[in-house]
Write an enzyme that holds these catalytic residues in place. Structure first.
Site, mmCIF file in Angstrom:
data_model
loop_
_atom_site.group_PDB
_atom_site.id
_atom_site.type_symbol
_atom_site.label_atom_id
_atom_site.label_comp_id
_atom_site.label_asym_id
_atom_site.label_seq_id
_atom_site.Cartn_x
_atom_site.Cartn_y
_atom_site.Cartn_z
ATOM 1 C CE LYS A 114 9.032 -30.141 -28.827
ATOM 2 N NZ LYS A 114 8.099 -29.616 -27.893
ATOM 3 C CG ASP A 132 10.412 -24.599 -28.694
ATOM 4 O OD1 ASP A 132 10.574 -23.586 -29.739
ATOM 5 O OD2 ASP A 132 10.587 -24.528 -27.700
#
Ligand code: SF4
Length: 211
Positions: A114, A132
């Protein structure tokens, strides 16, 4: 995709909210943002980057010097170690520059997929979709992704369904939509322009009527 097009209309100015002046600052800010809010990171980073404006200065700092600068952010002890180690690796392996491939970014301490995707998109404009908690929740509520999809599967699904030139914009838009509208608790279903296409929202409203 209609759902995401409607989100673009709702949040035409969606953008990354971590304050930064260059790729180094963004990389450090994203590492610090794990399990913390962007607001809390933005409060801490001006003093942090004033004290350690470059990978060189952060690499030679003591962890005990870094900790007071980030103490208001969750998991600060580990994060202090990670950002120091990350700065050291930038110097040792990348000539003090933030690398521009996912593989190289992920090889840095404290950097997962991420974080790497956020840096690729926001520091370098390289198409990527960082998944996320907001992106995952929103895409699952709207059944854009399967409910049991892993984070990587959510990312792959979005990359398949959204044209590459819209990946960065879509990433920011999904985050804004999740952060400010389709919130974890009490999403704004009643006034949601996507309600017609959202079974999850319809179910929530129905449940409220019954209660
Ligand atoms: Fe989210 Fe509710 Fe809108 Fe569905 S209807 S997208 S759950 S805010």
């Amino acid at each position: 995709m209609l759902a995401i097009e409607k989100m673009y209309e709702m949040f035409p100015k969606a953008h990354g909210e971590l304050q930064h002046q260059n790729p180094y600052e963004l990389l450090i800010a994203v590492i610090l943002s794990a399990q913390a809010t962007d607001v809390s990171v933005n409060k801490a980073t001006p003093a942090l980057f004033q004290a350690f404006p470059t990978p060189e200065s952060l690499a030679v700092a003591c962890v005990d010097e870094i900790i007071p600068k980030i103490k208001t952010i969750g998991l600060y002890r580990n994060k202090a170690k990670n950002i120091k180690a990350c700065a050291q690796q930038l110097l040792q392996r990348f000539n003090g520059q933030v690398p521009q491939t996912r593989e190289e970014l992920i090889s840095l301490p404290g950097v997962g997929r991420k974080t790497a995707n956020v840096v690729l998109g926001d520091a370098f404009g390289i198409p990527a979709i960082a998944v996320d908690t907001h992106v995952e929740r929103v895409t699952k509520r709207l059944r854009i992704c399967k409910l049991n999809a892993s984070v990587v599967e959510v990312e792959e699904t979005l990359m398949r369904k959204v044209p590459k030139e819209l990946w960065i914009k879509t990433h920011h838009t999904l985050i804004f939509f999740g952060r400010y509208h389709c919130t974890a608790r009490n999403p704004h279903c009643k006034i949601c322009p996507l309600l017609e296409m959202c079974q999850d929202g319809k179910n929530r409203l129905k449940a409220k009527e019954i209660l």
